[in-house]
Motif scaffolding. Structure first.
Motif, PDB file in Angstrom:
ATOM      1  N   HIS A 116     -33.467   8.703  19.352  1.00 42.39           N
ATOM      2  CA  HIS A 116     -33.355  10.164  19.319  1.00 42.39           C
ATOM      3  C   HIS A 116     -34.631  10.817  18.823  1.00 42.39           C
ATOM      4  CE1 HIS A 116     -28.775   9.630  19.257  1.00 42.39           C
ATOM      5  NE2 HIS A 116     -29.131  10.096  20.436  1.00 42.39           N
ATOM      6  N   ILE A 117     -35.012  11.858  19.532  1.00 39.94           N
ATOM      7  CA  ILE A 117     -36.099  12.729  19.103  1.00 39.94           C
ATOM      8  C   ILE A 117     -35.426  13.971  18.535  1.00 39.94           C
ATOM      9  CG2 ILE A 117     -38.152  13.977  19.854  1.00 39.94           C
ATOM     10  CD1 ILE A 117     -38.098  12.083  22.370  1.00 39.94           C
ATOM     11  N   VAL A 134     -31.574  17.532  19.690  1.00 34.76           N
ATOM     12  CA  VAL A 134     -31.629  16.059  19.745  1.00 34.76           C
ATOM     13  C   VAL A 134     -31.821  15.645  21.198  1.00 34.76           C
ATOM     14  CG1 VAL A 134     -30.370  13.911  19.334  1.00 34.76           C
ATOM     15  CG2 VAL A 134     -30.093  15.837  17.748  1.00 34.76           C
ATOM     16  N   PHE A 144     -36.933   9.839  15.757  1.00 35.25           N
ATOM     17  CA  PHE A 144     -38.290  10.372  15.743  1.00 35.25           C
ATOM     18  C   PHE A 144     -38.199  11.836  15.346  1.00 35.25           C
ATOM     19  CE2 PHE A 144     -38.323   6.823  18.681  1.00 35.25           C
ATOM     20  CZ  PHE A 144     -39.462   6.121  18.301  1.00 35.25           C
ATOM     21  N   ASN A 145     -38.729  12.162  14.206  1.00 36.76           N
ATOM     22  CA  ASN A 145     -38.692  13.547  13.751  1.00 36.76           C
ATOM     23  C   ASN A 145     -39.916  14.284  14.251  1.00 36.76           C
ATOM     24  OD1 ASN A 145     -36.267  13.335  12.036  1.00 36.76           O
ATOM     25  ND2 ASN A 145     -37.534  11.865  10.921  1.00 36.76           N
ATOM     26  N   VAL A 146     -39.669  15.438  14.832  1.00 35.92           N
ATOM     27  CA  VAL A 146     -40.756  16.210  15.436  1.00 35.92           C
ATOM     28  C   VAL A 146     -40.517  17.704  15.191  1.00 35.92           C
ATOM     29  CG1 VAL A 146     -40.974  14.507  17.307  1.00 35.92           C
ATOM     30  CG2 VAL A 146     -39.619  16.584  17.670  1.00 35.92           C
ATOM     31  N   ILE A 147     -41.519  18.489  15.540  1.00 30.56           N
ATOM     32  CA  ILE A 147     -41.307  19.921  15.777  1.00 30.56           C
ATOM     33  C   ILE A 147     -41.467  20.096  17.278  1.00 30.56           C
ATOM     34  CG2 ILE A 147     -42.000  22.262  15.206  1.00 30.56           C
ATOM     35  CD1 ILE A 147     -42.312  21.364  12.506  1.00 30.56           C
ATOM     36  N   CYS A 148     -40.429  20.555  17.919  1.00 36.67           N
ATOM     37  CA  CYS A 148     -40.446  20.622  19.381  1.00 36.67           C
ATOM     38  C   CYS A 148     -41.371  21.744  19.838  1.00 36.67           C
ATOM     39  CB  CYS A 148     -39.031  20.815  19.919  1.00 36.67           C
ATOM     40  SG  CYS A 148     -38.382  22.487  19.779  1.00 36.67           S
ATOM     41  N   SER A 149     -41.725  21.701  21.118  1.00 35.03           N
ATOM     42  CA  SER A 149     -42.704  22.664  21.629  1.00 35.03           C
ATOM     43  C   SER A 149     -42.216  24.105  21.483  1.00 35.03           C
ATOM     44  CB  SER A 149     -43.037  22.350  23.088  1.00 35.03           C
ATOM     45  OG  SER A 149     -41.851  22.189  23.832  1.00 35.03           O
ATOM     46  N   ARG A 161     -42.608  25.069  17.888  1.00 33.94           N
ATOM     47  CA  ARG A 161     -44.020  25.194  17.534  1.00 33.94           C
ATOM     48  C   ARG A 161     -44.578  26.503  18.074  1.00 33.94           C
ATOM     49  NH1 ARG A 161     -48.502  21.117  19.273  1.00 33.94           N
ATOM     50  NH2 ARG A 161     -46.810  20.621  20.710  1.00 33.94           N
TER      51      ARG A 161
END
Ligand SMILES: [Mn+2]
Ligand SMILES: [Mn+2]
Ligand SMILES: [Zn+2]
Ligand SMILES: [Zn+2]
Lengths: 144, 144
Positions: free
Chosen positions: B94-95, B103, B133-138, B141
């Motif tokens: 999972h992102i 998710v 996977f921890n992110v800041i999505c587009s 952002r």
DNA sequence: TATTAATTAATAAATATTATCAATTAGAAA
DNA sequence: TTTCTAATTGATAATATTTATTAATTAATA
């Protein structure tokens, strides 16, 4: 797999487990089966109540819980019931007991080395990653 | 690192971020700093109210939230606010966007091949694993 | 079709989290 | 050291999430 195949598989699983195939359960499963957004019960409820105006929110909760218990769907996280905090800032991973929700730290340099897929870094600002190992811990296993 | 070093580091971080070092915050941090059980706010509250009988539960919640926001501690799961369900039963990863909690599924056979440490399988009944996977999505952002 | 155990709808209760706001206080300034 | 002020706290209300209860309904079986 076609929608109809998914539905047939769902109904077969229900019969195998002795679960009635009710219109409510079918409606809930159909709402979820092609949904990759990982919805919560409220979202599912809102999504189906137009075509099923008398369905109860508690029925949605209970059906989802029943599906999960029988392996028909999965929970994204088993640790949703309350926020849990961690003082360890260095990268590490977690061993989580599915029964008692115990969380054990696992520091393992090898596991930190996995290759992050480009599809992630291309699209998003990558922060970090962590691996969750789901287990039944020895205490819970002994208890069964 | 000694307890005193951890405390000093905590106080320094607070000063760097413009956070007051209150007795309540210090007490909460000290309760957490050597606790590897990944406690929830209630457990922390119960653990400190004997030596700090006037502390409020809401203060514990707010302090933990503040610490997390400033990178002094971490949350074990960012998806605790509500249960989320997943119809995909095959192993995948999972992102997760830290901001909007979106998710995204990631099916990646290479990631499925990591070596499970023996310490896990020796002690527990292993079920499965999943990488977050921890992110800041587009979208998030762009919104900043 | 009749029977019955499972399920549902409605709703109350419990649990978890967040918001509000007056009183207090930590840290900066004098 | 004392004064000032914005940040923080404690108390508690409000909201959100989840679970329990129970009478009515119904799916599955005979
Ligand atoms: Mn940890
Ligand atoms: Mn998924
Ligand atoms: Zn356990
Ligand atoms: Zn986002």
């Amino acid at each position: 797999m076609s929608d109809q195949e998914k539905i047939n598989q769902f109904m077969q699983k229900c019969r195998d487990k002795g679960l009635s195939v009710t219109p409510q359960r079918l409606s809930i499963f159909k709402a979820l089966m092609n949904d990759s957004s990982h919805p919560n019960p409220e979202t599912i409820y809102k999504g189906i109540k137009e075509e099923n105006p008398t369905i109860s929110f508690a029925t949605v909760y209970k059906a989802l819980e029943t599906f999960e218990k029988h392996g028909i769907i999965k929970m994204v996280t088993s640790l949703h019931n309350t926020v849990r905090y961690d003082p360890m800032l260095q990268q590490h991973h977690h061993i989580v007991c599915a029964k008692c929700k115990k969380v054990i730290d696992l520091v393992d340099e090898d596991l930190n080395q996995i290759k992050i897929p480009e599809s992630i870094t291309k699209e998003n600002q990558f922060l970090d990653f962590s691996i969750q190992f789901n287990v039944i811990c020895s205490e819970c296993r002994a208890r069964q």
